[in-house]
Structures are given as C-alpha cells and as structure tokens.
Enzyme design. Sequence first.
Site, mmCIF file in Angstrom:
data_model
loop_
_atom_site.group_PDB
_atom_site.id
_atom_site.type_symbol
_atom_site.label_atom_id
_atom_site.label_comp_id
_atom_site.label_asym_id
_atom_site.label_seq_id
_atom_site.Cartn_x
_atom_site.Cartn_y
_atom_site.Cartn_z
ATOM 1 C CB ALA A 1 -2.100 -33.773 86.381
ATOM 2 N NE ARG A 2 -2.751 -40.101 88.732
ATOM 3 C CZ ARG A 2 -1.567 -39.882 89.319
ATOM 4 N NH1 ARG A 2 -0.592 -39.302 88.662
ATOM 5 N NH2 ARG A 2 -1.358 -40.274 90.560
ATOM 6 C CD GLU B 1 0.886 -43.458 83.171
ATOM 7 O OE1 GLU B 1 1.559 -43.916 84.120
ATOM 8 O OE2 GLU B 1 0.488 -42.303 83.136
ATOM 9 C CG HIS C 1 3.691 -41.572 85.626
ATOM 10 N ND1 HIS C 1 2.349 -41.840 85.689
ATOM 11 C CD2 HIS C 1 3.944 -40.805 86.724
ATOM 12 C CE1 HIS C 1 1.817 -41.277 86.765
ATOM 13 N NE2 HIS C 1 2.781 -40.634 87.405
HETATM 14 C C1 GLV Z 1 2.554 -39.858 90.743
HETATM 15 O O1 GLV Z 1 1.970 -39.691 89.728
HETATM 16 C C2 GLV Z 1 1.976 -39.701 92.043
HETATM 17 O O2 GLV Z 1 0.778 -39.406 92.138
HETATM 18 O O3 GLV Z 1 2.694 -39.859 93.024
#
Ligand code: GLV
Length: 324
Positions: A236-237, A266, A285
Amino acid sequence: MKFVVWMANHLENRAIVDDYIARNKEYLNGHELVVCEDLESIKREIADADVMIGWKITPNILACAKKLKWIQFGSAGIDHTIFPELLASDIVLTNLSGIHTAPVAEHVLALMLGLTRRLDIAIRQQKEHTWDRSEMARTSDELFEKTIGIIGLGKIGLSVARIAKAFGMRVIGTKLSVGETLPNVDAIYLSDELDKVLMQSNFLVLVVPLTIETKAMIGKRELDMMPNGAYLINVARGAMLDHEALAEALASGKLKGAALDVFLQEPIPSDSPIYDLPNTIITPHTGGSTPRYGERGSAIFKRNLDAFLSGGEMINVYDKGRGY
Ligand code: GLV
C-alpha cells in the site's frame, strides 16, 4: 479543449506510459494535446489548458494554471501529490483506482508464496551455485488453512481474497463499512476493529489507501498482537508501517517474514537498513507493473472524458473529505 500531459518522474516506464498516452490521444480527436517533459514547458502549456493528464502536480505548476478544470492522475493512490492549494481549488481530481487490481493481487500472492516456499534462499543459492536443502527445508511454510487478514477490502483486497480462497485460506479483512457480504471473505470487520483482525492473521496484507486514519497504523503494539510466526505484506504505502518495529519483530522471530513493495522514502537509499531486514523480500514499488497499464488506464480516462465533455458523472473522483 486543451489537454496537457506532464510526464514528471515517469520517464523510467517510458514504453508503458507512451502506450497509455497514445491510447488516450486516440480519444482526443478534435482536441489539442501537448506532452510536456520539462518543467518550463509544463509551466507554459498548463496556463491555458483545460485538463492535465499526469502523475504529479506541484504548487508552482498549479499556480501557472489559469483555467484547469480536471486532472486525471496516472496512479491509484494520489496521496503523494495532495497539497492545500490543490484541495482548495475546484479542479476535479480523478485517479486510476482499479488499474492495479490484477497485478497487485498477483504480486501479493507471489510475495506470500515466495516467503513461505523460501524462494529468497533458493535464488541466493542458485546465484552462488550452491545446493543446500537445510535452511529451506527447515523454514518452508504453507498458506493452506492459514488466515489472511486483508486491510482494505477494496478492489485489490477482494482480488487477493479470491486467490487466497483458491489456496484454501481463511479470509478476513477490514472495510470502512460492513453490512454486505463479500465474495471469498469469511469475516468482515470495520476499520476500527483492526485489533480483531490482527489477532487472527497469520498473513497481514496492507492494501488500503494512505489517509490520516491509515498513516502509521501498524507499529509495535499492532505487531505484538499478531500470532507468533506471522507474515506481513505491505503493497500500500510505506507510511502505514513503523519499519523499526518491523525490524524488531523480525529479529525476535515474532514475525517469520515480511514482504515490502512500498517505503516511506522511495527509492530506498542504498545504505538503508531496510535492505538488511531478515527474511524479507523487497520489490521496488513494482506491485502494479503490467503491460496492460495503457489499456486499462485509457479505458478509465475514456470513461471520464465522455463524462467530462457531456457533464456526466465521472468515476474515481478523489474525495477530499475521505482522503482518497
Ligand atoms: C501505486 O502505488 C498507485 O497508487 O498507483
């Protein structure tokens, strides 16, 4: 109407992004489309643009826009580009939520299987031309009949649920509201019942948008509540997770493994201790990476374009109150 594309930060995915823009362009017959790759050109071109297509906007670019009405962002989450002036404006913000449903769900399962079947060890040993069964044989694990807790039973979460069910897992998770039954989910909890999910989850999967509520949601207290030998997967984050608490939980054996695709910073700096977390698989990611980005993204763009031009209802509109 004038459409501008701001390519900021997306030159590394060039072929995939070009495909998305080319497909969007096909829908813009009769309209002007200007692609901007440097700061000077976007600041100039956005001045009289009606719509921006892009991945990020900053206060100084926004300040140059005099008639902008809509921004179609190229990601599902747009937390990285929200700032007060943007929130205060009347510009409609739409995201590409839904675009990552298949790849992120498959990424989650790949990470879970990679962790349980110890592909990290296998890949390392293969590189070293080593045949050693001991660590893999001792630490391999299963998904079958384990409980997966999915934090965020949205589009991606439900896709994870579908695949996890096929692996014979018990599926639980959280949602902002309950009341309906969801396919492949055995028990649904409200977001503020996180503790109940933590206590049962052998695999905890974060697939929720980053908001004030989800920021720093998993720390030492939360990890301590999980069953011994559990696994954590974050696609997610990074800001949702306390990485120091994670390091402790992995070092003590409380957690058996972790897989991370997202980070507070990142790229992670090369001297970051995150690279050295034990029993952890790190991907840069790439959970949403897929050759079908352009096809899916432009389908969402087309739907929103039709609505925008006809005054209809747009989809994937960022809700300023909800925060995603
Ligand atoms: C990727 O992390 C997105 O939010 O598209």
